[in-house]
Design a protein around this motif. Structure first.
Motif, short mmCIF file in Angstrom:
data_model
loop_
_atom_site.label_atom_id
_atom_site.label_comp_id
_atom_site.label_asym_id
_atom_site.label_seq_id
_atom_site.Cartn_x
_atom_site.Cartn_y
_atom_site.Cartn_z
N ILE A 1 37.09 26.13 41.89
CA ILE A 1 37.03 25.98 42.64
C ILE A 1 37.68 24.89 42.57
N ILE A 2 38.94 24.34 43.70
CA ILE A 2 39.83 23.61 44.22
C ILE A 2 39.33 23.29 45.79
N PRO A 3 38.71 22.43 46.24
CA PRO A 3 38.13 22.59 47.78
C PRO A 3 39.35 22.80 48.62
N SER A 4 39.62 23.25 49.86
CA SER A 4 40.51 22.65 50.42
C SER A 4 40.46 21.38 51.09
N GLU A 5 41.87 19.96 51.37
CA GLU A 5 41.57 19.45 51.73
C GLU A 5 42.53 18.48 52.98
N GLN A 6 42.09 18.19 53.79
CA GLN A 6 43.14 18.02 54.97
C GLN A 6 44.31 19.72 55.12
N PRO A 7 43.81 20.17 55.79
CA PRO A 7 44.36 22.39 55.55
C PRO A 7 45.59 21.58 56.51
N ASN A 8 46.24 22.03 56.89
CA ASN A 8 47.72 21.60 57.86
C ASN A 8 47.86 23.75 57.93
N THR A 9 48.11 24.52 59.29
CA THR A 9 48.92 25.52 59.08
C THR A 9 48.02 26.01 60.30
N ILE A 10 49.08 26.93 61.51
CA ILE A 10 49.00 27.49 61.94
C ILE A 10 47.97 28.27 61.63
N ALA A 11 47.47 29.55 60.81
CA ALA A 11 46.73 29.44 60.38
C ALA A 11 45.16 29.52 60.58
N ASP A 12 44.95 29.22 61.95
CA ASP A 12 43.78 28.85 61.34
C ASP A 12 42.06 29.43 61.43
N GLY A 13 42.42 30.64 60.39
CA GLY A 13 40.92 31.51 60.90
C GLY A 13 41.19 30.75 59.07
N LEU A 14 41.91 30.59 57.84
CA LEU A 14 41.77 30.39 56.67
C LEU A 14 42.06 28.94 56.18
N LEU A 15 41.33 27.80 56.97
CA LEU A 15 41.42 26.81 56.39
C LEU A 15 40.00 26.08 55.53
N THR A 16 39.17 27.29 55.42
CA THR A 16 38.27 26.93 54.67
C THR A 16 38.22 26.86 52.96
N SER A 17 37.27 26.31 52.56
CA SER A 17 37.19 26.43 50.86
C SER A 17 36.78 27.67 50.32
N LEU A 18 36.51 28.54 48.76
CA LEU A 18 36.25 29.74 48.34
C LEU A 18 35.08 28.55 48.27
N GLY A 19 33.89 29.74 48.11
CA GLY A 19 32.64 29.71 48.03
C GLY A 19 32.01 29.44 46.14
N ASP A 20 31.00 29.83 45.91
CA ASP A 20 30.55 30.24 44.16
C ASP A 20 30.10 31.58 44.81
N LYS A 21 30.34 31.71 45.44
CA LYS A 21 29.94 33.50 45.65
C LYS A 21 31.34 34.24 45.81
N THR A 22 32.02 34.20 46.52
CA THR A 22 33.81 34.89 46.26
C THR A 22 34.40 34.32 45.53
N PHE A 23 34.63 32.63 45.53
CA PHE A 23 35.26 33.07 43.71
C PHE A 23 35.50 33.74 42.55
N PRO A 24 33.94 34.08 41.42
CA PRO A 24 33.91 34.38 40.73
C PRO A 24 34.77 35.97 40.80
N ILE A 25 34.22 36.86 42.22
CA ILE A 25 34.51 38.23 42.41
C ILE A 25 36.30 38.06 42.59
N ILE A 26 37.16 36.98 43.38
CA ILE A 26 38.18 37.26 43.26
C ILE A 26 38.98 36.36 42.32
N GLN A 27 38.32 35.78 41.40
CA GLN A 27 39.01 35.86 40.03
C GLN A 27 39.09 36.34 38.95
N GLU A 28 37.97 37.31 39.63
CA GLU A 28 37.88 38.73 38.27
C GLU A 28 38.98 39.82 39.18
N HIS A 29 39.30 40.71 40.69
CA HIS A 29 39.87 41.38 40.61
C HIS A 29 40.69 41.33 41.46
#
Lengths: 314, 314
Positions: free
Chosen positions: B219-247
């Motif tokens: 996981i590389i945290p989101s630092e100073q994100p800047n986008t119009i898509a303001d629902g997507l500013l957050t970083s992955l978490g330790d529960k979401t990352f492994p699932i995403i990595q696998e699938h």
């Protein structure tokens, strides 16, 4: 000859390949805010973005083979022009659309995208009519009036037909009124299928010719209409007025501020894009909420063609 | 313990009284423009205006009776706060929402309307976390993280479950990625139900921490994100990352201009209101159109909560 239920059913079958069966949506929030139970027939999701596709498709598909070859013509800067162009294109019929030079670029583009020939004219009613007459003289195309045409009225009637088929017993059916094509079609379908239901129209106070015509008992033309509901500027015609006079219980007028409030509510709460004209019946219902309390109300949302770069919300 | 298909199905049944089964819409124009066959799962029509209602409802309804009485808490200035407030209100559970003082009035109002207690804090992550800790200390409420929570992930997975149920064999399922709650749930449902389908995410280049995390393998945290898509500013978490990595097969990044073009197309052609974040997968598909040519592609439209008085169209 009056338009019969059989005519409407035949039109529904005829146009079915060219139109979408649009969904009927509901909203808990709007039910709560209005005190009524609302069923929105979403013609904003219709092909070419408005119910006009129904009447245009019915007119085009009712032509003889000889007339199909010559094409269809109309003057319109709005949804009817787009709908007629698209309906004609779908079945390989030439379309000639007279538009004022001042028509918004986005509307010109839409008509051109649907393969119609655009003939520009000065932005006056006289110039439109003269130009259309020249076009028809040259091409022998069939004139398809935006609303004062029985094929068009019959096509528009299919929106209420579907709404009534897809809902339980409605107490009230509402539509906006401009030239009265949709309203007269809605009134006929409701009369035949739900004879006990009331048909109520919404109309902008800045273009209240239908309201005044109904009061006076004869057509009073729209003069210098001024409203944000730019789909409702036209006057009733001799084919729409008698149907409305016979079958429409009431026309409720609403001002632009009331229209924008209702439009904003639909955008914000239902997450769908509607034109200002669409919001007129809901604004009318809010204005007279007591009359609709606990009623099941079907509302036809007429179209979704708005200029997204210039919205009335601030 | 991994989230199973049975967990997802149970969640779908559990939350069913609190959510809408949202429609899957299609658009001829967008099919033509993209060269793919697109199926849009309209979570913008979801209760509280976003898919977040699914995860929030699953979290609230999974509480023990004792924990229900104590309530739920979170920090959020966005859709999760609204969703948790509404889910809690629906079943009479107290909700405590920590919001920065600077959160838009309209979002504050929505949370307040759903009956939650709002606790304001300074607009820093530290202040949010400290304030939330105080609230939980005082109330003993259960913290419901916006995405790094198995109940939430399982709830979000039900959107793809319904999408897959309502479409024929999809080749690709797409979702945007912020913290990864929706994406990991989508990946799980697709893995169980359509094992041959590819799961592809869209992510804004201005907040491409998930893309970089997948490349790096951690996981590389989101630092100073800047986008119009303001629902997507957050970083992955330790529960979401492994699932995403696998699938998740791939994350495609798109810039704000590409996002706005896709958003405008959906508004203009589908006549529905979506947030900028929703448009990210479609923008990603357009960017790599060749990869999706002639494929059946399901796209989850995540929400429709936008400030209508400030739109990115000009």
């Amino acid at each position: 000859m009056p338009i019969t239920l059989s005519d409407i059913r035949q039109a529904a079958e005829r146009i079915q390949p060219l139109i979408h069966r649009t969904p009927v949506l509901t909203s808990e929030t709007l039910n709560r805010k209005s005190g009524a139970k609302l069923f929105f027939k979403c013609e904003n999701f219709q092909r070419a973005g408005a119910f006009k596709m129904r009447g245009a498709a019915n007119a085009v598909l009712s032509l003889s083979d000889a007339d199909r070859a010559k094409g269809v013509a109309t003057h319109s800067s709005g949804n009817h022009g787009q709908a007629l162009a698209k309906a004609a294109q779908s079945v390989g019929v030439p379309a000639y659309i007279v538009m004022p030079r001042t028509a918004p670029k986005v509307k010109q583009q839409a008509v051109a995208e649907y393969g119609a020939e655009i003939i520009f004219c000065e932005p006056t009613l006289q110039a439109r009519e003269d130009t259309l007459a020249e076009v028809i003289d040259r091409t022998q195309a069939t004139f398809v009036h935006p609303y004062n045409n029985e094929r068009v009225i019959t096509g528009q009637a299919t929106a209420a037909l579907e709404l009534i088929e897809d809902t339980n017993e409605l107490d009230v059916v509402m539509a906006p009124v401009g030239g009265g094509g949709l309203l007269s079609g809605t009134a006929l379908s409701t009369h035949y299928l739900l004879p006990r239901a009331r048909v109520v129209a919404g109309e902008p106070t800045g273009a209240d010719d239908a309201y005044r015509s109904l009061q006076a008992g004869h057509i009073i033309p729209s003069e210098q209409p001024n409203t944000i509901a730019d789909g409702l500027l036209t006057s009733l015609g001799d084919k729409t007025f008698p149907i409305i006079q016979e079958h429409v219980k009431e026309i409720i007028t609403v001002n632009d501020k009331e229209i924008v409030v209702a439009m904003h509510l639909i955008w914000e709460r239902m997450k769908i894009i509607i034109e200002p004209s669409c919001a007129v019946p809901l604004a009318a219902l809010f204005k007279r909420a007591d009359d609709f309390a606990d009623k099941q109300v079907g509302i036809i949302l007429t179209g979704g063609n708005v200029d997204l770069s210039s919205l009335p919300f601030s």
